[in-house]
Scaffold this motif. Sequence first.
Motif, PDB file in Angstrom:
ATOM      1  N   ARG B  20       0.841  -1.209   0.000  1.00 23.71           N
ATOM      2  CA  ARG B  20       0.000   0.000   0.000  1.00 23.71           C
ATOM      3  C   ARG B  20       0.875   1.258   0.000  1.00 23.71           C
ATOM      4  O   ARG B  20       0.640   2.192  -0.764  1.00 23.71           O
ATOM      5  CB  ARG B  20      -0.886  -0.033   1.244  1.00 23.71           C
ATOM      6  CG  ARG B  20      -1.892   1.115   1.383  1.00 23.71           C
ATOM      7  CD  ARG B  20      -2.751   0.821   2.614  1.00 23.71           C
ATOM      8  NE  ARG B  20      -3.625   1.868   3.048  1.00 23.71           N
ATOM      9  CZ  ARG B  20      -4.961   1.875   2.873  1.00 23.71           C
ATOM     10  NH1 ARG B  20      -5.542   0.896   2.211  1.00 23.71           N
ATOM     11  NH2 ARG B  20      -5.712   2.844   3.360  1.00 23.71           N
ATOM     12  N   GLU B  24       1.342   4.323  -2.748  1.00 25.62           N
ATOM     13  CA  GLU B  24       1.260   5.771  -2.502  1.00 25.62           C
ATOM     14  C   GLU B  24       2.466   6.508  -3.112  1.00 25.62           C
ATOM     15  O   GLU B  24       2.369   7.668  -3.473  1.00 25.62           O
ATOM     16  CB  GLU B  24       1.217   6.046  -0.992  1.00 25.62           C
ATOM     17  CG  GLU B  24      -0.067   5.574  -0.317  1.00 25.62           C
ATOM     18  CD  GLU B  24       0.070   5.428   1.201  1.00 25.62           C
ATOM     19  OE1 GLU B  24      -0.765   4.727   1.792  1.00 25.62           O
ATOM     20  OE2 GLU B  24       1.023   5.985   1.786  1.00 25.62           O
ATOM     21  N   ALA B  27       3.080   6.866  -8.089  1.00 23.45           N
ATOM     22  CA  ALA B  27       2.545   7.733  -9.139  1.00 23.45           C
ATOM     23  C   ALA B  27       3.409   8.957  -9.435  1.00 23.45           C
ATOM     24  O   ALA B  27       3.616   9.290 -10.606  1.00 23.45           O
ATOM     25  CB  ALA B  27       1.110   8.152  -8.798  1.00 23.45           C
ATOM     26  N   GLU B  32       3.628   2.632 -12.537  1.00 22.17           N
ATOM     27  CA  GLU B  32       2.358   2.000 -12.199  1.00 22.17           C
ATOM     28  C   GLU B  32       2.651   0.738 -11.399  1.00 22.17           C
ATOM     29  O   GLU B  32       3.669   0.078 -11.619  1.00 22.17           O
ATOM     30  CB  GLU B  32       1.577   1.657 -13.466  1.00 22.17           C
ATOM     31  CG  GLU B  32       1.202   2.911 -14.218  1.00 22.17           C
ATOM     32  CD  GLU B  32      -0.102   2.799 -14.972  1.00 22.17           C
ATOM     33  OE1 GLU B  32      -0.649   1.694 -15.101  1.00 22.17           O
ATOM     34  OE2 GLU B  32      -0.587   3.852 -15.429  1.00 22.17           O
ATOM     35  N   PRO B  46      -6.687  -0.622  -3.133  1.00 25.65           N
ATOM     36  CA  PRO B  46      -7.331   0.641  -3.546  1.00 25.65           C
ATOM     37  C   PRO B  46      -6.376   1.662  -4.166  1.00 25.65           C
ATOM     38  O   PRO B  46      -6.837   2.626  -4.748  1.00 25.65           O
ATOM     39  CB  PRO B  46      -7.898   1.217  -2.233  1.00 25.65           C
ATOM     40  CG  PRO B  46      -7.743   0.172  -1.201  1.00 25.65           C
ATOM     41  CD  PRO B  46      -6.752  -0.838  -1.678  1.00 25.65           C
ATOM     42  N   VAL B  47      -5.052   1.473  -4.029  1.00 22.78           N
ATOM     43  CA  VAL B  47      -4.125   2.512  -4.503  1.00 22.78           C
ATOM     44  C   VAL B  47      -3.181   2.015  -5.589  1.00 22.78           C
ATOM     45  O   VAL B  47      -2.194   2.685  -5.904  1.00 22.78           O
ATOM     46  CB  VAL B  47      -3.301   3.117  -3.344  1.00 22.78           C
ATOM     47  CG1 VAL B  47      -4.191   3.891  -2.406  1.00 22.78           C
ATOM     48  CG2 VAL B  47      -2.529   2.063  -2.573  1.00 22.78           C
ATOM     49  N   VAL B  48      -3.466   0.849  -6.161  1.00 17.73           N
ATOM     50  CA  VAL B  48      -2.624   0.368  -7.255  1.00 17.73           C
ATOM     51  C   VAL B  48      -3.503   0.106  -8.479  1.00 17.73           C
ATOM     52  O   VAL B  48      -4.731   0.076  -8.389  1.00 17.73           O
ATOM     53  CB  VAL B  48      -1.857  -0.928  -6.873  1.00 17.73           C
ATOM     54  CG1 VAL B  48      -0.930  -0.655  -5.691  1.00 17.73           C
ATOM     55  CG2 VAL B  48      -2.813  -2.074  -6.563  1.00 17.73           C
ATOM     56  N   ARG B  49      -2.851  -0.088  -9.615  1.00 13.41           N
ATOM     57  CA  ARG B  49      -3.580  -0.300 -10.862  1.00 13.41           C
ATOM     58  C   ARG B  49      -4.495  -1.515 -10.760  1.00 13.41           C
ATOM     59  O   ARG B  49      -5.640  -1.470 -11.175  1.00 13.41           O
ATOM     60  CB  ARG B  49      -2.547  -0.464 -11.992  1.00 13.41           C
ATOM     61  CG  ARG B  49      -3.077  -0.965 -13.283  1.00 13.41           C
ATOM     62  CD  ARG B  49      -4.083  -0.027 -13.909  1.00 13.41           C
ATOM     63  NE  ARG B  49      -3.433   1.109 -14.549  1.00 13.41           N
ATOM     64  CZ  ARG B  49      -4.116   2.037 -15.230  1.00 13.41           C
ATOM     65  NH1 ARG B  49      -5.438   1.987 -15.320  1.00 13.41           N
ATOM     66  NH2 ARG B  49      -3.477   3.047 -15.779  1.00 13.41           N
TER      67      ARG B  49
END
Lengths: 381, 381
Positions: B20, B24, B27, B32, B46-49
Amino acid sequence: MTLTSPGPTVGVVGGGQLGRMLGEAAAPLGLELLVADPTPDCPAAPVVRDQLVGGFEDEETFRDLAERSDYLTFEIELADPDVLERVAEETGTPVHPAPETLRTIQDKLVQKRRLADAGVPVPEFRAVDSAADLREACEDLGYPAMLKARTGGYDGRGNVPVEGPDAVEDAVDDIAGPAMVEEMVDFERELAVMGCRGDGERDAFPVTETIHEAEILRESVAPARASDDVRERARDVAHDVLDAMDGRGVFGIELFETTDGEILLNEIAPRPHNSGHWTIEGCHTSQFEQHLRAVAGLPLGTTDQRFPTVSTNILGDVAERQPAALSGEEGILETPRAHLHWYGKREVYDLRKMGHVTLTGDDPDALLADARDLRDGLTFE
Amino acid sequence: MTLTSPGPTVGVVGGGQLGRMLGEAAAPLGLELLVADPTPDCPAAPVVRDQLVGGFEDEETFRDLAERSDYLTFEIELADPDVLERVAEETGTPVHPAPETLRTIQDKLVQKRRLADAGVPVPEFRAVDSAADLREACEDLGYPAMLKARTGGYDGRGNVPVEGPDAVEDAVDDIAGPAMVEEMVDFERELAVMGCRGDGERDAFPVTETIHEAEILRESVAPARASDDVRERARDVAHDVLDAMDGRGVFGIELFETTDGEILLNEIAPRPHNSGHWTIEGCHTSQFEQHLRAVAGLPLGTTDQRFPTVSTNILGDVAERQPAALSGEEGILETPRAHLHWYGKREVYDLRKMGHVTLTGDDPDALLADARDLRDGLTFE
């Protein structure tokens, strides 16, 4: 308050670079992000839970977004405030800032009137619906003056300088719609303040100096290289602006410091703003974290600054729209305290905002020179 | 080098809190992230491709990950090095750090031998395959000693103190497999150094003091409250460790400062580590950004520290496994320079790592006291 997993979901209308940087800031707070954007695989897509593909006036998309979210916000002024308002009412998902605030800000004439009424110092302005209006206004305000489309302007688009009486007809034709005209402000420098309205509190980040060229932001310097007195008055104006707005969230407040030492409001944006990107490294709380805290009803973070900081935009420098490929970025990656922010846009065109670079250090002048050197080492192939 | 959109994809085996926080950090660099994890909707999701759902030894999942990635890495030692090696060979996607390094580190006996051979100071140790081995070893090393499973240990699991000759049989039964025994080190404090191997360069972050209870990390203090000389020697040991490893990436290097002032290596992890979470706010480059830079072959960032920094883990404090709901977090959100990091795990159980809090400031003692106060204000409901 209680933190859960999954945490509250914030639905964001718009998934450009601002949505992407909101995505980077959400997870530590336990928030999940959804974005709605018409461009498939928009810049925010790789760092958020999900992208809904749909336009900024598309009621069906907004409703889907609202149904899957605990809070709605927007990162682009093109979001339709009427649709936002209807969807919020139907679904019970609150929108921050208030759609009414967005509506006010979208119309530059209404925005200026509201702020002038609230006692915020603004340049002299007049409504313009015809060449006759403009001619009459300019007799009062003097030439040159700045004619602005009331709606839809962006990065200088929709602004036409009126140099003299002979230019009146063409300027009105150029805008081709409802407009306003402002006195041309003779400014010492341009300033910006990122303000924030939280749940029963408001605060402002340190005053930023913004350097534009052809009306597009090139560099931000924080703190602004202005006197303490000017900075204090700029913050006061920002607080007055915040008091005149409704709803929670970050507001980008652009100001002029006139050659007479006056502070005048130029424009506001009801969202995180390019002139606040430096806060990611330069402050203990970034404007993106602050916006999310505000929208989700969490306490605001401190707006204290960590270090003198400069950021510079990476703008497209190509003649034709083409796939994005930037060379020279190793110069940034190899420089201590330089931070690259790439927006992941698939294509580059002239003056498109493709990323930015932030440098932290001690001396704003030296930082600005170094940031320009790093930026000038970049080329789109 | 050339930055493109989409940029290079880094495939990460494991999607827990480390994945996670890698997400963060990705990007801004234009990278990616994909993660592979057996738990659907893992903390990184929720925070990766994209997340691929599959186990840490699942060749099919690893192959999918490799085929969609430009670089492979791992955030958990349970990743199977044989599978990683085969998949890397088949797909041509490089793995960093090298699977051979992971294999060495997974077996604590092999790890210690390799490091001792490279001249790194380590506690005295012996291989243990039977109670007879352990008894003989302890005659040399003295009681108490620490018996450790060679593989699979984590956060103190797999470690059994051997208090005296009567405890030998039970200890060997407890481990129930190949083991090693170490002299019990009489330490002044525990230290950790996040080291990094890049493409032809290596560097280390400032030395961290780590405070454990029941062998689980509770707090990290940076810089460590040790003498300059001790910190310098700890960094030297870390550099020697890095030189003994293969492949690129961040390594968590855990050390003892003995009561005699010696620096001894405890253990290493071939990945970002809990004792380096403070770098997110405390350094100009975080350990997560640094790991991604290294894996993707970009120049390493500076390891300079911004401020004295303390972080404290938020650990589960509940008797039974249950849905995660934490109260008291407003204390963190309201404290200037306190930073919440919530990992988004769906369920909490006793001592599970659910998040952490970082505080930056001036005085490490005061920061530690404040961080403990904030943490003690949290309760799982």
